[in-house]
Design a protein around this motif. Structure first.
Motif, PDB file in Angstrom:
ATOM      1  N   THR A  36      12.266  -6.662  29.250  1.00  0.00           N
ATOM      2  CA  THR A  36      12.423  -7.915  29.971  1.00  0.00           C
ATOM      3  C   THR A  36      13.926  -8.158  30.109  1.00  0.00           C
ATOM      4  N   TYR A  37      14.302  -9.136  30.918  1.00  0.00           N
ATOM      5  CA  TYR A  37      15.730  -9.404  31.081  1.00  0.00           C
ATOM      6  C   TYR A  37      16.406  -9.798  29.757  1.00  0.00           C
ATOM      7  N   PRO A  38      15.839 -10.712  28.959  1.00  0.00           N
ATOM      8  CA  PRO A  38      16.484 -11.030  27.674  1.00  0.00           C
ATOM      9  C   PRO A  38      16.573  -9.806  26.742  1.00  0.00           C
ATOM     10  N   GLN A  39      15.555  -8.945  26.764  1.00  0.00           N
ATOM     11  CA  GLN A  39      15.596  -7.728  25.949  1.00  0.00           C
ATOM     12  C   GLN A  39      16.711  -6.786  26.434  1.00  0.00           C
ATOM     13  N   TYR A  40      16.893  -6.724  27.738  1.00  0.00           N
ATOM     14  CA  TYR A  40      17.959  -5.910  28.330  1.00  0.00           C
ATOM     15  C   TYR A  40      19.323  -6.407  27.847  1.00  0.00           C
ATOM     16  N   LEU A  41      19.493  -7.714  27.788  1.00  0.00           N
ATOM     17  CA  LEU A  41      20.752  -8.280  27.302  1.00  0.00           C
ATOM     18  C   LEU A  41      20.999  -7.873  25.848  1.00  0.00           C
ATOM     19  N   VAL A  42      19.962  -7.947  25.017  1.00  0.00           N
ATOM     20  CA  VAL A  42      20.084  -7.540  23.614  1.00  0.00           C
ATOM     21  C   VAL A  42      20.462  -6.064  23.539  1.00  0.00           C
ATOM     22  N   MET A  43      19.812  -5.242  24.333  1.00  0.00           N
ATOM     23  CA  MET A  43      20.108  -3.812  24.310  1.00  0.00           C
ATOM     24  C   MET A  43      21.556  -3.547  24.718  1.00  0.00           C
ATOM     25  N   THR A  98      17.012   2.207  17.407  1.00  0.00           N
ATOM     26  CA  THR A  98      16.262   3.403  17.022  1.00  0.00           C
ATOM     27  C   THR A  98      16.720   4.533  17.943  1.00  0.00           C
ATOM     28  N   GLU A  99      16.229   5.723  17.700  1.00  0.00           N
ATOM     29  CA  GLU A  99      16.552   6.839  18.598  1.00  0.00           C
ATOM     30  C   GLU A  99      16.060   6.538  20.014  1.00  0.00           C
ATOM     31  N   GLU A 100      14.868   5.920  20.101  1.00  0.00           N
ATOM     32  CA  GLU A 100      14.340   5.542  21.429  1.00  0.00           C
ATOM     33  C   GLU A 100      15.247   4.523  22.102  1.00  0.00           C
ATOM     34  N   GLY A 101      15.746   3.574  21.321  1.00  0.00           N
ATOM     35  CA  GLY A 101      16.648   2.555  21.857  1.00  0.00           C
ATOM     36  C   GLY A 101      17.946   3.152  22.343  1.00  0.00           C
ATOM     37  N   LYS A 105      19.506   3.923  26.851  1.00  0.00           N
ATOM     38  CA  LYS A 105      20.778   3.642  27.536  1.00  0.00           C
ATOM     39  C   LYS A 105      20.948   4.548  28.747  1.00  0.00           C
ATOM     40  N   GLU A 106      20.590   5.820  28.594  1.00  0.00           N
ATOM     41  CA  GLU A 106      20.703   6.761  29.717  1.00  0.00           C
ATOM     42  C   GLU A 106      19.804   6.350  30.871  1.00  0.00           C
ATOM     43  N   GLN A 107      18.576   5.940  30.542  1.00  0.00           N
ATOM     44  CA  GLN A 107      17.635   5.522  31.583  1.00  0.00           C
ATOM     45  C   GLN A 107      18.117   4.252  32.282  1.00  0.00           C
ATOM     46  N   ALA A 108      18.775   3.378  31.539  1.00  0.00           N
ATOM     47  CA  ALA A 108      19.205   2.087  32.088  1.00  0.00           C
ATOM     48  C   ALA A 108      20.550   2.160  32.808  1.00  0.00           C
ATOM     49  N   ALA A 109      21.243   3.286  32.698  1.00  0.00           N
ATOM     50  CA  ALA A 109      22.591   3.405  33.257  1.00  0.00           C
ATOM     51  C   ALA A 109      22.656   3.122  34.759  1.00  0.00           C
ATOM     52  N   SER A 110      21.591   3.396  35.470  1.00  0.00           N
ATOM     53  CA  SER A 110      21.596   3.216  36.925  1.00  0.00           C
ATOM     54  C   SER A 110      21.230   1.789  37.353  1.00  0.00           C
ATOM     55  N   ILE A 111      20.812   0.955  36.412  1.00  0.00           N
ATOM     56  CA  ILE A 111      20.330  -0.383  36.769  1.00  0.00           C
ATOM     57  C   ILE A 111      21.396  -1.237  37.462  1.00  0.00           C
TER      58      ILE A 111
END
Length: 139
Positions: A36-43, A98-101, A105-111
């Motif tokens: 979600t957007y708030p989760q994205y901010l935390v990440m 976590t490792e998944e977290g 980052k790589e998947q979200a780089a294009s956002i």
């Protein structure tokens, strides 16, 4: 004389509409990475610096613990973050990626680029907007 209470005269209304619009543009991009957007901010905060206390994250995002705690629990259920007790202060809880977290980052780089494209805005337009917003909010 213009009616100051007319909605077309308000600065806050287009800002409110824009906030909703930008979240709507983020939604499909973030759904693809299960955030979600708030989760994205935390990440993003954790990608900048892993292992932070809950209150540090809250301060950076201007979120209180009542909002942040359930958000972090949902992120932990998705295995993006883990909550651990601070080694310095047992009463404090730290959040780590976590490792998944970390991999997310790589998947979200294009956002950010996809967002600009979907909103038909240039980087220059966004920087001007950001600078105006920062000028107002950092007073």
């Amino acid at each position: 004389m213009k009616d100051q209470l007319h909605i077309s005269e308000q600065v806050c209304f287009p800002v409110y509409v824009f906030a909703k619009e930008i979240i709507n543009h983020y939604r499909p991009l973030l759904e693809a990475v299960h955030l979600t957007y708030p989760q994205y901010l935390v990440m993003m905060v954790l990608w900048e610096q892993d292992e932070q206390a809950v209150n540090q994250i809250g301060d950076k995002l201007q979120l209180d613990s009542g909002t942040l705690t359930p958000l972090l629990k949902r992120m932990e259920q998705k295995n993006f973050v883990a909550r651990i007790r601070s080694k310095i202060d047992e009463r404090s809880v730290n959040i780590i990626l976590t490792e998944e977290g970390k991999a997310l980052k790589e998947q979200a780089a294009s956002i950010p680029g996809q967002l600009m494209e979907s909103m038909h805005l240039s980087l220059e337009d966004l920087l001007v907007l950001k600078n105006i917003i920062l000028k107002i909010t950092q007073k």
